[in-house]
Structure formats: C-alpha cells, structure tokens
Design a protein around this motif. Structure first.
Motif, mmCIF file in Angstrom:
data_model
loop_
_atom_site.group_PDB
_atom_site.id
_atom_site.type_symbol
_atom_site.label_atom_id
_atom_site.label_comp_id
_atom_site.label_asym_id
_atom_site.label_seq_id
_atom_site.Cartn_x
_atom_site.Cartn_y
_atom_site.Cartn_z
ATOM 1 N N GLY A 37 0.839 -1.181 0.000
ATOM 2 C CA GLY A 37 0.000 0.000 0.000
ATOM 3 C C GLY A 37 0.869 1.224 0.000
ATOM 4 O O GLY A 37 2.018 1.175 0.399
ATOM 5 N N PRO A 38 0.303 2.349 -0.477
ATOM 6 C CA PRO A 38 1.069 3.587 -0.432
ATOM 7 C C PRO A 38 1.317 4.004 1.020
ATOM 8 O O PRO A 38 0.676 3.477 1.927
ATOM 9 N N HIS A 192 6.817 -1.539 0.474
ATOM 10 C CA HIS A 192 6.333 -0.949 -0.762
ATOM 11 C C HIS A 192 7.273 -1.254 -1.911
ATOM 12 O O HIS A 192 7.253 -0.598 -2.923
ATOM 13 N N ILE A 193 8.057 -2.291 -1.716
ATOM 14 C CA ILE A 193 8.897 -2.749 -2.815
ATOM 15 C C ILE A 193 8.205 -3.946 -3.442
ATOM 16 O O ILE A 193 8.106 -5.004 -2.833
ATOM 17 N N LEU A 194 7.715 -3.762 -4.673
ATOM 18 C CA LEU A 194 6.848 -4.789 -5.231
ATOM 19 C C LEU A 194 7.598 -6.054 -5.614
ATOM 20 O O LEU A 194 7.072 -7.153 -5.532
ATOM 21 N N GLU A 195 8.861 -5.909 -5.990
ATOM 22 C CA GLU A 195 9.625 -7.102 -6.365
ATOM 23 C C GLU A 195 9.760 -8.047 -5.160
ATOM 24 O O GLU A 195 9.897 -9.250 -5.313
ATOM 25 N N ILE A 206 -3.478 -5.795 -0.956
ATOM 26 C CA ILE A 206 -3.287 -4.377 -1.269
ATOM 27 C C ILE A 206 -4.237 -3.569 -0.406
ATOM 28 O O ILE A 206 -5.430 -3.864 -0.320
ATOM 29 N N ILE A 207 -3.696 -2.581 0.257
ATOM 30 C CA ILE A 207 -4.491 -1.750 1.153
ATOM 31 C C ILE A 207 -4.281 -0.290 0.750
ATOM 32 O O ILE A 207 -3.168 0.116 0.451
ATOM 33 N N ALA A 208 -5.396 0.440 0.675
ATOM 34 C CA ALA A 208 -5.307 1.874 0.381
ATOM 35 C C ALA A 208 -6.441 2.569 1.099
ATOM 36 O O ALA A 208 -7.549 2.044 1.180
#
Lengths: 321, 244
Positions: A37-38, A192-195, A206-208
């Motif tokens: 999430g951001p 927040h590192i998608l890799e 995913i949370i926003a």
C-alpha cells in the motif's frame, strides 16, 4: 488450514479519520502475506493492531487463537514483532539487548543462550554483539530487530518493512531468511517494494485508504493487469503501420500500443481482449505477412501496474487521503 | 513476577551505562552535605541528631527525583522502543512497576551513600538511632512517592524536559499543601476543614511526622497509597498514550 493470524472487521479511527476500515485477514502456517500500500494507507496501523500494540476501535484480531486485546500475554508469546523503523534500545549492546528480550520471553540459562545463538547465526550478527546498538549501521540495526523477533522461534511473525534501509545484498539475505523460515510460520510483512512480494510472498494484500482492496497470490494479482497475456513484438519500422493495423484487426486483440524501439525498429504491444492467450494468433499473422520480427514475447502483467491502478483510482495523484 | 525483575534489571543497569548516574549521585551527596552543614547549621546546633540533614530532603528530592523519573516512559515513547517493549509478553502493570522499582532503588542507593553523615553524628555524640532509621525510611518513602508521580507524568509526554517540569510542579504542590508558610496564606480564603484535608494529602506533613521518630501506620499507609495510586495512574496513562 488453521489460521494463525486472524482479523475480523478490524477498524481504527483517530478522531474523525478512519485509518483502517473493516479489514479481514487470515494467514495460516507456511504463508507469507505481503502487505502492500502507499504510505499512510494503514499498513502499519493494521500491523500494530494485530501485534496488540494499538487497541482496535472495532473488530478483533487474534494470534494462534488468542484475542490480542482480551488475552494479550498468550497472544504475544506466539508473536515475533518487528515494529516500523526497528526501534531498539540504542544504549544497550546488541548482545545485552537480545539477552533482555530472551529473559522477557522466559528463555533463561542454556535455553536462552541457545536461542540467542541461533538467532544471531540466522541474522549474521556475531561480529557486532559487543557493540552498543547506537553505533551500528542501519543494516545491522534492522538485523538486530529481526533477531529479536525470531528469538523464541514464534509461530507468527509480523515484520513492518523488514528490508527498509538495507542494501541490495542485505535485502537478498533477508528474503532468503524469510523463505527459509517460512514453512512452519505465518508471516506478515509490509513493504512498498513490489519485487519483494514476488520474491518472498505467497499472498499479497493491497491496502489503500485503510481498506483492503485485494488479497490474492502475487501471480493472480498480476493477471489483473491489462498487460496480462499481451504480446509485444519488435520489428522493422517499415512494417510497423501495416502490422499495427493487422494486429488491431484480430478478434481477440483489444488495442495495439506503439512505442519506439530503435532507429529502424518499432515496438508494438497487442493487449488481449479477455486476458486470454493471443500469442498463437499473432504468430500466424507474422508468418502470413512475413514480417521481420526481432523480438517476440508474452507479457505476464506487472504487479506495480495493478497496484497503481488500485491505489490511485481515476489516475489521480496519490496522497490526497 | 519474573518480568518485573527483568524490566527492573534492564532499567537499573541503564542508569549506569553513561556516567550521568555517577555524576548525579555525587551532586546529590554534595548538595545534601552542603545544606546540612552550611544552611542547616549542623555543628552550631550542637545537637546529636540528623534533623538538619533530613529536613532538606523534601526540597532536594523536588529536583533530583524528577530527574530520575523523567526518562522512564518519555524516552521509550520518543524513540519508539515502547512499541517493542509493550509487545513483549509483559503486562503494562508489570512494566510500570519494574521501571518504578529501578528508579526507586537507584534513589535508595543515592540515599544509602549518605551513611557517612550517620557515622559522623555517632562519632560526635549519642544520637537516637531509632529516629535516624525512621527518618531514612521516611525519606526513602518520600522518594518513592515523588518517583511514582514522576512515572505517571513521564508517560504523559514524549519530551523528557516537559516530564521533568511537570513532575517538579506537581511534587511542589503536593509538598507545599502541608508547608507552614502556605497554611496562613490560604487560611482566610479556604475553610478550615478543607485546609486540614489538603494538609493531610501533603507529602511534607507525613514526612515531618516520620522524621520525629514516630512511624505511624497512617503515615506508612499514606505513602503506600500515594505510590499505588500514582502507579495505577501511570499504567492507565501508558495504555492511553503509548501509541500517540
């Protein structure tokens, strides 16, 4: 499968602001849930509630069946927790700090030394045990935080941004370690590192704006991308216009995107209309027209693409909430 | 409870990691001696007792105890270690008590190191050592009450300086409620019953009772209750404010 970590309707309000909004989660043994999430989306707040540090406004969370607010001590015994930023007692030496945590965990004497020894070995801390934590580099501090969480070999690990501030080698080691301990544990990590999600997680959530938007295997999430099963080809610039028109004419192709690839080449990407495979259709077309294709590949869809679409609706800039 | 002991040990050792603890003890001893001999006129009084020593304790403690207690929780909140600490399998009550005991034993150590003055008065004359023992107990209890107040106020803020100032203020108020100088000032404005009630809540008036050499159960109960109530308030404050 027995859920070692469970949350039902977990909600946290700070005055009028809803930081976490009715989050439901279950994580079982052998699973690594990646929390995406951001910044400010509610990842840390959710983890703090599951760890029993923050009291939820509504809903409940449990660890190994123990409610974290009503039955906190047994819940915490089963939990290893690395808080955001890995706060540590800076004036203690790494060794004294681990000894303190071991004692608090009821590990004394030989069992305590064995537990510290194993955690130190796993996190490769032996060389800095006698140093005050304040004098350690960020990577070592993070590893001390992780060693502290692993000390009592808990069935549940909650790690808030465990690789933040680590260099690429250390990140790699941290991921290898998480994969190594994964089989017997339920692990929740935020990042927040998608890799990283692809590298270690069996599931991604995913949370926003405090809401859980998706909870699926990383591969499944990636398939929600419009690029999933799209076909990209690089070919001579002179074929580009004709090829783009022909590809767009295929039944199973939604649109064709065009990008530069080099001085005499063009790169075309045909998006699948229903997300199904279209490579065979494209291949027939190439043979029929005799285009000189330099490169041909099927896209799997990128997690960050899905992430961006989900967390910034209507293409708005993030950070408004 | 084992976890109280572990918290205590870590916290107590923490005082001695830096030289600040030693400096603190030396200044405390120097100040106590200076007040006793110069301001308290220990020799001039020509009496074999330690009243000129113990009478300053409430006022020395007013600044020394908040200095010990200010870091107890404020520092944990500032550095974020409170999140690590309170997610270990320890109850808030055990955490509060362990930290408080560390501060109290440290204060007790500083107090115990004033023993040369006891030896001095025994060398010079024949004091009533029962009164001296009672006074030491009273002084130690008073330090405990200050530190319990300080624990609670330290949990209220992330800033140690604010914790210090708040604690000095509250301890000062609890002191002067029973001080002779304040009673006449309030005398006209406040009903006599209220004045008496206020005075009975004062740390100072109970201390003065004990220093006379009479350990009354009521005075002991007062200190036990004060420490208990403020520590309970500290536990509640920690739970309410820990995540702010």
């Amino acid at each position: 499968m027995l859920a070692l970590v469970a949350a039902q309707g977990l909600t946290k309000r700070f005055d009028a602001h809803v930081a976490v909004d009715r989050v439901d989660l279950e994580v079982g043994a052998g699973e690594v849930l990646g929390f995406l999430g951001p910044n400010g989306a509610g990842k840390s707040t959710t983890m703090k509630m599951i760890a029993g540090f923050l009291t939820p406004s509504e809903g409940r969370a449990s660890i190994c069946g123990h409610d974290v607010t009503e039955d906190p001590i047994p819940a915490r015994r089963n939990l290893g927790y690395l808080p955001e930023g890995a706060p540590l007692y800076g004036d203690m030496t790494a060794g004294a700090f681990l000894a303190f945590v071991a004692a608090m965990r009821g590990l004394s004497g030989r069992r305590g030394r064995a537990a510290i020894g194993l955690a130190v070995e796993r996190t490769d801390l032996a060389e800095v045990l006698a140093q005050p934590i304040d004098t350690l580099s960020k990577g070592f501090k993070r590893r001390v935080g992780l060693a502290q969480a692993l000390l009592h070999d808990p069935p549940v690990l909650i790690l808030d941004e465990p690789t933040d501030g680590l260099d690429p080698n250390q990140k790699h080691e941290m991921r290898a370690l998480i994969r190594e301990i994964r089989p017997s544990k339920a692990i929740v990590i935020s990042t927040h590192i998608l890799e990283e999600v692809d590298a270690v997680c069996t599931r991604a959530a995913i949370i926003a704006d405090g809401r859980l938007l998706a909870d699926a295997a990383p591969g499944d999430l990636a398939s929600w991308s419009p690029l999933h099963n799209a076909v990209s080809l690089t070919l001579g610039a002179r074929f580009a216009d004709a090829a783009a028109a022909s590809l767009a004419g295929l039944d199973r192709v939604e649109t064709v995107q065009r990008g530069p690839a080099g001085p005499d080449a063009a790169r075309l990407t045909a998006l699948s209309r229903d997300g199904g495979p279209i490579l065979a259709d494209v291949g027939l077309l190439i043979q029929a027209h005799g285009w000189e294709v330099e490169d041909l590949r099927t896209e799997t869809g990128a997690l960050d693409d899905v992430f961006r679409r989900m967390t910034q609706p209507d293409g708005e800039a993030p950070g408004h909430g | 409870m084992a976890s109280v002991a572990h918290v205590f040990r870590r916290e107590f050792a923490g005082y001695f990691i830096t030289p600040v603890a030693y400096v603190f003890i030396v200044i405390f001893l120097a100040l106590a001696a200076a007040l006793t001999f110069y301001v308290g006129a220990f020799f001039e009084r020509g009496r074999a007792d330690l009243l000129s020593f113990f009478q300053w304790h409430p006022w020395i403690y007013l600044f020394f105890m908040p200095a010990i207690s200010m870091r107890l929780w404020a520092e944990e909140r500032k550095t974020g270690t409170i999140e690590l600490f309170l997610t270990l399998p320890v109850s808030t009550a055990a955490a509060v008590v362990g930290k408080f005991l560390a501060a109290w034993v440290f204060a007790g150590l500083a107090l115990a190191l004033t023993f040369p003055i006891w030896l001095t008065v025994n060398y010079l004359g024949e004091p009533d050592n029962g009164v001296v023992v009672a006074s030491y107990i009273g002084s130690f209890l008073m330090a405990g009450a200050y530190l319990a107040i300080g624990s609670c106020l330290s949990a209220l803020t992330r800033n140690q300086v604010i914790a210090f100032v708040l604690t000095v203020t509250v301890c000062f108020l609890f002191n002067v409620m029973g001080a002779g100088a304040v009673q006449p000032v309030l005398g006209d404005a406040v009903p006599a019953e209220l004045l008496e009630t206020l005075s009975s809540f004062s740390l100072l008036s109970h201390f003065n009772n004990i220093v006379k050499g009479v350990i009354d159960l009521r005075d002991l109960a007062y200190y036990a209750l004060t420490i208990g109530v403020w520590l309970a308030a500290a536990a509640i404050t920690v739970d309410l404010k820990k995540a702010d």
